[in-house]
Design a protein around this motif. Structure first.
Motif, PDB file in Angstrom:
ATOM      1  N   GLY A  26     -28.647  37.470 -47.731  1.00 20.25           N
ATOM      2  CA  GLY A  26     -29.007  38.984 -47.785  1.00 20.25           C
ATOM      3  C   GLY A  26     -29.895  39.317 -46.726  1.00 20.25           C
ATOM      4  O   GLY A  26     -30.954  38.570 -46.247  1.00 20.25           O
ATOM      5  N   THR A  27     -30.071  40.724 -46.485  1.00 28.84           N
ATOM      6  CA  THR A  27     -30.750  41.208 -45.377  1.00 28.84           C
ATOM      7  C   THR A  27     -31.987  42.335 -45.995  1.00 28.84           C
ATOM      8  O   THR A  27     -32.550  42.929 -45.259  1.00 28.84           O
ATOM      9  CB  THR A  27     -30.056  42.118 -44.345  1.00 28.84           C
ATOM     10  N   GLU A  28     -32.256  41.988 -47.303  1.00 30.82           N
ATOM     11  CA  GLU A  28     -33.249  42.854 -47.969  1.00 30.82           C
ATOM     12  C   GLU A  28     -34.728  42.494 -47.539  1.00 30.82           C
ATOM     13  O   GLU A  28     -35.448  43.556 -47.745  1.00 30.82           O
ATOM     14  CB  GLU A  28     -33.209  42.858 -49.509  1.00 30.82           C
ATOM     15  N   ASP A  34     -25.800  38.570 -43.402  1.00 26.16           N
ATOM     16  CA  ASP A  34     -24.968  39.796 -44.338  1.00 26.16           C
ATOM     17  C   ASP A  34     -23.938  38.871 -44.883  1.00 26.16           C
ATOM     18  O   ASP A  34     -23.876  37.541 -44.762  1.00 26.16           O
ATOM     19  CB  ASP A  34     -24.500  40.370 -43.130  1.00 26.16           C
ATOM     20  N   ARG A  35     -23.268  39.427 -45.578  1.00 21.92           N
ATOM     21  CA  ARG A  35     -22.271  38.847 -46.560  1.00 21.92           C
ATOM     22  C   ARG A  35     -21.211  37.751 -45.976  1.00 21.92           C
ATOM     23  O   ARG A  35     -20.968  36.719 -46.527  1.00 21.92           O
ATOM     24  CB  ARG A  35     -21.664  39.909 -47.563  1.00 21.92           C
ATOM     25  N   ASP A  57     -34.446  33.443 -58.404  1.00 25.33           N
ATOM     26  CA  ASP A  57     -34.236  34.730 -59.051  1.00 25.33           C
ATOM     27  C   ASP A  57     -34.433  35.552 -58.315  1.00 25.33           C
ATOM     28  O   ASP A  57     -33.882  36.787 -58.142  1.00 25.33           O
ATOM     29  CB  ASP A  57     -34.708  34.790 -60.549  1.00 25.33           C
ATOM     30  N   LEU A  58     -35.942  35.294 -57.321  1.00 27.35           N
ATOM     31  CA  LEU A  58     -36.239  36.742 -56.572  1.00 27.35           C
ATOM     32  C   LEU A  58     -35.761  36.395 -55.125  1.00 27.35           C
ATOM     33  O   LEU A  58     -36.154  37.560 -54.435  1.00 27.35           O
ATOM     34  CB  LEU A  58     -37.853  36.412 -56.705  1.00 27.35           C
ATOM     35  N   TYR A  59     -34.871  35.453 -54.864  1.00 28.83           N
ATOM     36  CA  TYR A  59     -34.468  35.649 -53.190  1.00 28.83           C
ATOM     37  C   TYR A  59     -33.800  36.886 -53.096  1.00 28.83           C
ATOM     38  O   TYR A  59     -32.712  37.073 -53.722  1.00 28.83           O
ATOM     39  CB  TYR A  59     -33.621  34.437 -53.241  1.00 28.83           C
ATOM     40  N   THR A  60     -34.164  37.497 -52.000  1.00 36.01           N
ATOM     41  CA  THR A  60     -33.465  38.817 -51.608  1.00 36.01           C
ATOM     42  C   THR A  60     -33.235  39.730 -52.828  1.00 36.01           C
ATOM     43  O   THR A  60     -31.961  40.299 -52.939  1.00 36.01           O
ATOM     44  CB  THR A  60     -31.962  38.649 -50.798  1.00 36.01           C
ATOM     45  N   THR A 293     -29.830  31.285 -40.854  1.00 40.90           N
ATOM     46  CA  THR A 293     -29.056  32.748 -40.780  1.00 40.90           C
ATOM     47  C   THR A 293     -27.699  33.026 -40.000  1.00 40.90           C
ATOM     48  O   THR A 293     -27.227  34.161 -40.012  1.00 40.90           O
ATOM     49  CB  THR A 293     -30.382  33.639 -40.321  1.00 40.90           C
ATOM     50  N   LYS A 294     -27.680  31.923 -39.202  1.00 39.87           N
ATOM     51  CA  LYS A 294     -26.353  32.132 -38.316  1.00 39.87           C
ATOM     52  C   LYS A 294     -25.472  30.700 -38.551  1.00 39.87           C
ATOM     53  O   LYS A 294     -26.114  29.663 -38.958  1.00 39.87           O
ATOM     54  CB  LYS A 294     -26.663  32.095 -36.848  1.00 39.87           C
ATOM     55  N   LEU A 295     -24.264  30.806 -38.580  1.00 42.00           N
ATOM     56  CA  LEU A 295     -23.168  29.830 -38.758  1.00 42.00           C
ATOM     57  C   LEU A 295     -23.355  28.716 -37.909  1.00 42.00           C
ATOM     58  O   LEU A 295     -23.503  27.568 -38.140  1.00 42.00           O
ATOM     59  CB  LEU A 295     -21.805  30.387 -38.679  1.00 42.00           C
TER      60      LEU A 295
END
Length: 369
Positions: A26-28, A34-35, A57-60, A293-295
């Motif tokens: 997630g990018t919040e 991204d998805r 529970d609070l991640y993004t 964050t990247k494959l």
């Protein structure tokens, strides 16, 4: 790569040596995946044999749990997947009981996580951070109730003082509660503090260590150099923050980075792979959480167990990353121990040490380790 599995602490739960962290799903938070990228990393991890997934529970803002649950369901992996999630942090400003480690919040948080994950049980439920208030007795009793209710299979603690973790395990043993099977803690070449208290606690009292930030928030990945200004990585954006997890720029750590780069060149592996290999093969470590964050980053990380670090190279990494032992550990060295033992030579019992005893007249051996 060929993934191997360890049982988590003294439990029978088998987890992959590498775990997939979802704090980047997630990018919040202004950074993350991204998805589409998150799903690609999930698929790559599963394809490599990984079965252990860490979230909270609070991640993004809850996105991490939701996406993880959906990815697992899409591939029909619930029986194979081991899901770890956490509670503590407050997502309801103005509500003092919307966070913390009290019974009221734990009961609320577990149901919310189950709903987001789309499952009826959590394999490993962890207290995310010590709130400095709630007694260990209340936490352990509540977690045990969740295990008895079938909502949780195993329990653990993250980011707590060693005395609190020790008390919690003693309470569980004394009262017959579900024991602490995991301790989730920061550990890397740049952060070795847990070796003094937590590693002995974990190895002697049945809790497997789950390592977070094994690359020191990216410092050990090779993307940072002391002479670079304006690095594009996450750490650079936190140069002026007081968050303890991002305070990584120091002369000591730059020396570690420099030596790590040399060792990695000699091994013929990336700096990230060598740093991960080092921490994964340290005593007490059950699994190491990968956060990418990247494959391409994840794919590189997944190669961290395909080689061994030669003893002489490992010694160099140990040396550059060592730090003076804090009191009272500085007081437990050979000079003191010789005085304790009256000048005789003592040490740990060798592996397999046993004592003969008599049972109905016959000599047998029992383990005394």
């Amino acid at each position: 790569m060929s993934m191997t599995y360890y049982t988590l602490g003294n439990s029978g739960l088998r987890v992959s040596r590498l775990a997939l962290g979802t704090m980047t799903f997630g990018t919040e938070w202004g950074w993350g995946a991204d998805r589409e990228t998150a799903r690609a990393m999930f698929d790559a991890f599963v394809g490599a044999g990984g079965n252990f997934f860490d979230t909270a529970d609070l991640y993004t803002g809850g996105t991490a749990e939701t996406w993880l649950g959906e990815f697992i369901a899409e591939r029909g992996l619930r029986d194979k997947a081991v899901i770890a999630t956490k509670f503590t942090f407050n997502s309801e400003p103005g509500n003092p009981n919307g966070g913390g480690n009290g019974r009221k919040n734990i009961m609320r948080a577990v149901d919310a996580s189950l709903k987001r994950l789309g499952t009826d049980y959590i394999d490993l439920y962890l207290m995310h951070v010590w709130d400095r208030l709630t007694p260990a007795e209340e936490v352990l009793r509540t977690l045990d109730d969740l295990v008895r209710a079938g909502k949780v299979r195993h329990v653990g603690l993250s980011d707590v003082p060693a005395w609190y973790a020790g008390r919690a395990q003693a309470i569980a043993e004394l009262r017959g509660y579900e024991p602490v099977s995991a301790l989730q803690l920061e550990y890397s070449l740049a952060e070795r503090t847990i070796e003094h208290e937590f590693v002995p606690l974990a190895t002697r009292h049945g809790a497997g260590i789950m390592v977070w930030s094994p690359l020191a928030s990216g410092l050990l990945s090779g993307k940072y150099r002391p002479t670079q200004a304006g690095n594009a990585g996450r750490l650079d954006g936190f140069r002026n923050t007081t968050h303890p997890g991002f305070q990584k720029f120091s002369d000591r750590n730059w020396a570690i980075v420099a030596e790590l780069e040399k060792v990695a060149a000699e091994v013929g592996r990336s700096m990230a792979q060598v740093a991960l290999n080092w921490v994964t093969t340290q005593p007490g470590v059950a699994t190491v959480i990968l956060g990418a964050t990247k494959l391409a980053q994840l794919q590189d990380n997944l190669g961290a167990l395909d080689f061994s670090i030669a003893p002489e190279l490992r010694k160099r990494l140990d040396s550059v990353s060592s730090a003076p032992a804090p009191f009272p550990h500085s007081y437990f060295g050979p000079e003191i121990q010789v005085r304790v033992a009256g000048g005789t030579v003592t040490g740990d019992k060798p592996s397999g040490y046993s004592l003969p005893v008599l049972v109905e007249g016959e000599a047998v051996s029992i383990s005394s380790n």
